[in-house]
Structures are given as C-alpha cells and as structure tokens.
Design a protein around this motif. Sequence first.
Motif, PDB file in Angstrom:
ATOM      1  N   PRO A  98     -16.873  -1.436   6.800  1.00 22.63           N
ATOM      2  CA  PRO A  98     -16.872  -2.468   7.839  1.00 22.63           C
ATOM      3  C   PRO A  98     -17.587  -3.751   7.411  1.00 22.63           C
ATOM      4  O   PRO A  98     -17.167  -4.851   7.785  1.00 22.63           O
ATOM      5  CB  PRO A  98     -17.583  -1.787   9.010  1.00 22.63           C
ATOM      6  N   SER A  99     -18.619  -3.639   6.591  1.00 25.94           N
ATOM      7  CA  SER A  99     -19.324  -4.839   6.123  1.00 25.94           C
ATOM      8  C   SER A  99     -18.417  -5.713   5.251  1.00 25.94           C
ATOM      9  O   SER A  99     -18.519  -6.940   5.269  1.00 25.94           O
ATOM     10  CB  SER A  99     -20.588  -4.457   5.352  1.00 25.94           C
ATOM     11  N   ARG A 100     -17.521  -5.105   4.503  1.00 27.05           N
ATOM     12  CA  ARG A 100     -16.568  -5.883   3.685  1.00 27.05           C
ATOM     13  C   ARG A 100     -15.576  -6.620   4.588  1.00 27.05           C
ATOM     14  O   ARG A 100     -15.216  -7.767   4.324  1.00 27.05           O
ATOM     15  CB  ARG A 100     -15.831  -4.976   2.713  1.00 27.05           C
ATOM     16  N   VAL A 101     -15.147  -5.972   5.667  1.00 26.41           N
ATOM     17  CA  VAL A 101     -14.241  -6.619   6.622  1.00 26.41           C
ATOM     18  C   VAL A 101     -14.970  -7.792   7.290  1.00 26.41           C
ATOM     19  O   VAL A 101     -14.393  -8.871   7.480  1.00 26.41           O
ATOM     20  CB  VAL A 101     -13.702  -5.613   7.663  1.00 26.41           C
ATOM     21  N   ARG A 102     -16.253  -7.596   7.620  1.00 25.77           N
ATOM     22  CA  ARG A 102     -17.048  -8.677   8.211  1.00 25.77           C
ATOM     23  C   ARG A 102     -17.120  -9.880   7.266  1.00 25.77           C
ATOM     24  O   ARG A 102     -16.936 -11.026   7.686  1.00 25.77           O
ATOM     25  CB  ARG A 102     -18.461  -8.191   8.548  1.00 25.77           C
ATOM     26  N   ARG A 103     -17.335  -9.647   5.983  1.00 20.83           N
ATOM     27  CA  ARG A 103     -17.390 -10.738   5.012  1.00 20.83           C
ATOM     28  C   ARG A 103     -16.036 -11.446   4.884  1.00 20.83           C
ATOM     29  O   ARG A 103     -15.966 -12.666   4.727  1.00 20.83           O
ATOM     30  CB  ARG A 103     -17.867 -10.229   3.647  1.00 20.83           C
ATOM     31  N   PHE A 104     -14.958 -10.692   4.965  1.00 24.90           N
ATOM     32  CA  PHE A 104     -13.596 -11.241   4.932  1.00 24.90           C
ATOM     33  C   PHE A 104     -13.407 -12.217   6.103  1.00 24.90           C
ATOM     34  O   PHE A 104     -12.973 -13.354   5.914  1.00 24.90           O
ATOM     35  CB  PHE A 104     -12.609 -10.071   4.999  1.00 24.90           C
ATOM     36  N   VAL A 105     -13.763 -11.792   7.307  1.00 19.73           N
ATOM     37  CA  VAL A 105     -13.632 -12.642   8.493  1.00 19.73           C
ATOM     38  C   VAL A 105     -14.544 -13.866   8.366  1.00 19.73           C
ATOM     39  O   VAL A 105     -14.118 -14.998   8.628  1.00 19.73           O
ATOM     40  CB  VAL A 105     -13.939 -11.849   9.785  1.00 19.73           C
ATOM     41  N   ALA A 106     -15.783 -13.652   7.964  1.00 20.39           N
ATOM     42  CA  ALA A 106     -16.737 -14.761   7.834  1.00 20.39           C
ATOM     43  C   ALA A 106     -16.253 -15.785   6.811  1.00 20.39           C
ATOM     44  O   ALA A 106     -16.397 -16.998   7.023  1.00 20.39           O
ATOM     45  CB  ALA A 106     -18.112 -14.232   7.450  1.00 20.39           C
ATOM     46  N   GLY A 107     -15.665 -15.329   5.711  1.00 26.61           N
ATOM     47  CA  GLY A 107     -15.165 -16.240   4.689  1.00 26.61           C
ATOM     48  C   GLY A 107     -14.018 -17.099   5.198  1.00 26.61           C
ATOM     49  O   GLY A 107     -13.973 -18.310   4.947  1.00 26.61           O
ATOM     50  N   ILE A 108     -13.102 -16.495   5.920  1.00 29.15           N
ATOM     51  CA  ILE A 108     -11.979 -17.258   6.475  1.00 29.15           C
ATOM     52  C   ILE A 108     -12.488 -18.241   7.528  1.00 29.15           C
ATOM     53  O   ILE A 108     -12.077 -19.400   7.562  1.00 29.15           O
ATOM     54  CB  ILE A 108     -10.912 -16.314   7.061  1.00 29.15           C
ATOM     55  N   HIS A 109     -13.416 -17.789   8.365  1.00 24.84           N
ATOM     56  CA  HIS A 109     -13.976 -18.661   9.398  1.00 24.84           C
ATOM     57  C   HIS A 109     -14.720 -19.839   8.770  1.00 24.84           C
ATOM     58  O   HIS A 109     -14.585 -20.986   9.207  1.00 24.84           O
ATOM     59  CB  HIS A 109     -14.886 -17.861  10.324  1.00 24.84           C
ATOM     60  N   ALA A 110     -15.500 -19.588   7.733  1.00 27.47           N
ATOM     61  CA  ALA A 110     -16.295 -20.640   7.092  1.00 27.47           C
ATOM     62  C   ALA A 110     -15.422 -21.707   6.432  1.00 27.47           C
ATOM     63  O   ALA A 110     -15.770 -22.886   6.444  1.00 27.47           O
ATOM     64  CB  ALA A 110     -17.238 -20.031   6.055  1.00 27.47           C
ATOM     65  N   THR A 111     -14.287 -21.295   5.870  1.00 26.99           N
ATOM     66  CA  THR A 111     -13.412 -22.259   5.196  1.00 26.99           C
ATOM     67  C   THR A 111     -12.416 -22.905   6.146  1.00 26.99           C
ATOM     68  O   THR A 111     -11.694 -23.815   5.747  1.00 26.99           O
ATOM     69  CB  THR A 111     -12.639 -21.590   4.040  1.00 26.99           C
ATOM     70  N   GLY A 112     -12.364 -22.440   7.378  1.00 27.54           N
ATOM     71  CA  GLY A 112     -11.434 -23.005   8.351  1.00 27.54           C
ATOM     72  C   GLY A 112     -10.044 -22.423   8.275  1.00 27.54           C
ATOM     73  O   GLY A 112      -9.152 -22.818   8.988  1.00 27.54           O
ATOM     74  N   GLY A 113      -9.847 -21.468   7.414  1.00 31.31           N
ATOM     75  CA  GLY A 113      -8.552 -20.817   7.270  1.00 31.31           C
ATOM     76  C   GLY A 113      -8.248 -20.537   5.822  1.00 31.31           C
ATOM     77  O   GLY A 113      -8.940 -21.021   4.922  1.00 31.31           O
ATOM     78  N   PRO A 114      -7.223 -19.749   5.563  1.00 25.60           N
ATOM     79  CA  PRO A 114      -6.861 -19.423   4.182  1.00 25.60           C
ATOM     80  C   PRO A 114      -6.299 -20.650   3.471  1.00 25.60           C
ATOM     81  O   PRO A 114      -5.802 -21.574   4.107  1.00 25.60           O
ATOM     82  CB  PRO A 114      -5.807 -18.331   4.347  1.00 25.60           C
ATOM     83  N   VAL A 115      -6.388 -20.637   2.160  1.00 24.02           N
ATOM     84  CA  VAL A 115      -5.925 -21.775   1.376  1.00 24.02           C
ATOM     85  C   VAL A 115      -4.526 -21.573   0.799  1.00 24.02           C
ATOM     86  O   VAL A 115      -3.927 -22.515   0.311  1.00 24.02           O
ATOM     87  CB  VAL A 115      -6.914 -22.095   0.229  1.00 24.02           C
ATOM     88  N   SER A 116      -4.006 -20.365   0.838  1.00 20.45           N
ATOM     89  CA  SER A 116      -2.671 -20.112   0.310  1.00 20.45           C
ATOM     90  C   SER A 116      -1.926 -19.142   1.212  1.00 20.45           C
ATOM     91  O   SER A 116      -2.516 -18.490   2.067  1.00 20.45           O
ATOM     92  CB  SER A 116      -2.752 -19.554  -1.114  1.00 20.45           C
ATOM     93  N   ALA A 117      -0.633 -19.056   1.011  1.00 21.25           N
ATOM     94  CA  ALA A 117       0.192 -18.144   1.807  1.00 21.25           C
ATOM     95  C   ALA A 117      -0.208 -16.700   1.517  1.00 21.25           C
ATOM     96  O   ALA A 117      -0.479 -16.346   0.373  1.00 21.25           O
ATOM     97  CB  ALA A 117       1.664 -18.349   1.479  1.00 21.25           C
ATOM     98  N   PRO A 118      -0.252 -15.875   2.559  1.00 19.70           N
ATOM     99  CA  PRO A 118      -0.648 -14.475   2.352  1.00 19.70           C
ATOM    100  C   PRO A 118       0.438 -13.680   1.643  1.00 19.70           C
ATOM    101  O   PRO A 118       1.623 -13.874   1.889  1.00 19.70           O
ATOM    102  CB  PRO A 118      -0.853 -13.963   3.773  1.00 19.70           C
ATOM    103  N   VAL A 119       0.007 -12.829   0.749  1.00 20.00           N
ATOM    104  CA  VAL A 119       0.920 -11.943   0.040  1.00 20.00           C
ATOM    105  C   VAL A 119       0.429 -10.518   0.268  1.00 20.00           C
ATOM    106  O   VAL A 119      -0.644 -10.153  -0.206  1.00 20.00           O
ATOM    107  CB  VAL A 119       0.954 -12.257  -1.473  1.00 20.00           C
TER     108      VAL A 119
END
Length: 151
Positions: A98-119
């Motif tokens: 769960p801590s890895r999922v939290r970091r995933f969400v925090a990273g996307i939130h901090a950057t304002g969104g993903p930078v490339s199309a999801p694969v």
Amino acid sequence: MIPLLTGIDRDHGLRCGLTGYLAAVSAAVGVGEESCTVDLGTPVSGYVALDVRLRSHPGRDMALLWDERHGWAFAMETHSGEDLLVLAYLGGELVPAPSRVRRFVAGIHATGGPVSAPVPVDLRGDPGELAARLLRYRRDEWSESFLSRTG
C-alpha cells in the motif's frame, strides 16, 4: 449440501483478501473503506475513489483502479458516466505494498498528472499466487464482528 472442493471457498478467500487489500490501500492514500468497491467478475477488480484533484483537470474526480491483469491504474472520472479514463499505470507487480500505491498517487498529484500516454502491462500470473498474495491482507469480517461482540 455443498462439496468442499467447489470454487466457493476460493471465491470467499479471494473476496476477503481483496477487500482487506483495498482497505489497506485506501487507508494508505487517505480515504476510508466507504470509497472502495470490489467486482469478482472477470477480471477481478477493485475501485478506490480518491480525495485528490489534478491541476490539469480541477473539476474531475480521480480514482484508483485495480484489476488482476494490469494491477493499479490512476484514472479520471468522466462527466458522461462512461468508463473512467486511465491516466497512468503503476506497473511492476499486481499486489504492491500500500505504501508504494500511496507514492504512485502522490507522484501523479505532485506533477499535476502523467506526462505520457498510459501503456498497460499485462502482469497476470498464476491465479493461486495472486490469491496467496491477497490473502496476506485478509480480514475475516465475520470473525472480527463476532470477537468484538463476545469480547
């Protein structure tokens, strides 16, 4: 009577494991269990509503999606009630901490969104291994409620 070798026990174990895992992830990302749903259809999947907004989409609700093929995805709700729009996949493993999922969400939130199309990456493996990994998070709701009533 129900024979012991039916899929009922496996389905119950999978449901208990997945609901416990979603509860742990929801706590890690700062939302309650009321924000989660589970679907035991094919593919087995889960949903966690998030309390975050992205700068790039301030009027849209965000969510985490999990399924047995692709693991976790960060998604955006649509206004039309259609399927959610996947913005990013976590990748790596189907049942990360769960801590890895939290970091995933925090990273996307901090950057304002993903930078490339999801694969999406197909992370499917042995169904028995998936069940075993989810069972680490199992909470037997019946026994918990029984124990809380009986002391």
